[in-house]
Design a protein around this motif. Structure first.
Motif, PDB file in Angstrom:
ATOM      1  N   ASP A   4      -0.687  -7.118  -4.417  1.00 59.08           N
ATOM      2  CA  ASP A   4      -0.808  -5.665  -4.444  1.00 59.08           C
ATOM      3  C   ASP A   4      -0.678  -5.102  -3.028  1.00 59.08           C
ATOM      4  N   LEU A   5      -1.238  -5.843  -2.067  1.00 61.08           N
ATOM      5  CA  LEU A   5      -1.300  -5.360  -0.692  1.00 61.08           C
ATOM      6  C   LEU A   5      -1.217  -6.536   0.270  1.00 61.08           C
ATOM      7  N   GLU A  37       3.451  -4.895  -3.221  1.00 63.25           N
ATOM      8  CA  GLU A  37       3.767  -3.508  -3.550  1.00 63.25           C
ATOM      9  C   GLU A  37       3.556  -2.611  -2.338  1.00 63.25           C
ATOM     10  N   GLU A  38       2.558  -2.925  -1.515  1.00 61.41           N
ATOM     11  CA  GLU A  38       2.265  -2.124  -0.323  1.00 61.41           C
ATOM     12  C   GLU A  38       2.012  -3.052   0.858  1.00 61.41           C
ATOM     13  N   THR A  39       2.533  -2.683   2.006  1.00 61.18           N
ATOM     14  CA  THR A  39       2.340  -3.451   3.235  1.00 61.18           C
ATOM     15  C   THR A  39       1.846  -2.510   4.325  1.00 61.18           C
TER      16      THR A  39
END
Length: 103
Positions: A4-5, A37-39
């Motif tokens: 997710d991250l 999905e998010e960095t």
């Protein structure tokens, strides 16, 4: 694994630089990152474990002006504290269970 991250380039307390992978709300891996999905680029930031405060006084009633659960926990989170253990010190005192007797 898809995360997710990913927190990229985090400095750990040991000085090591690594990526932290979060999936399902949990840290799943520290090391080399995977797709996410998010960095977030965390260069020049240090990641520390959350602190535990074993002695807090969250008040209510007539003493709520000193600190209550809302203000106390918001302050704790702002300071990196993730767990608090309340030591009752309120007016009136919390009810006590009746003493136990041995048979």
């Amino acid at each position: 694994m898809t995360a997710d991250l990913v927190l990229r380039n985090v400095t750990l307390p040991t000085g090591r630089c690594a990526d932290i992978v979060v999936a399902g709300g949990l840290v799943r891996h520290v090391g080399r990152a995977v797709r996410a999905e998010e960095t977030i680029d965390c260069s020049r930031l240090t990641c520390l474990p959350g602190a535990v405060d074993m002695h807090v006084h969250m008040r209510g009633g007539v003493q709520a002006g000193k600190e209550d659960w809302r203000t106390g926990t918001l302050s704790a989170v702002a300071g990196g504290v993730t767990v608090v253990v309340d030591q009752p010190n309120t007016v009136p005192s919390p009810p006590r269970p009746p003493p136990r007797t041995c048979p």
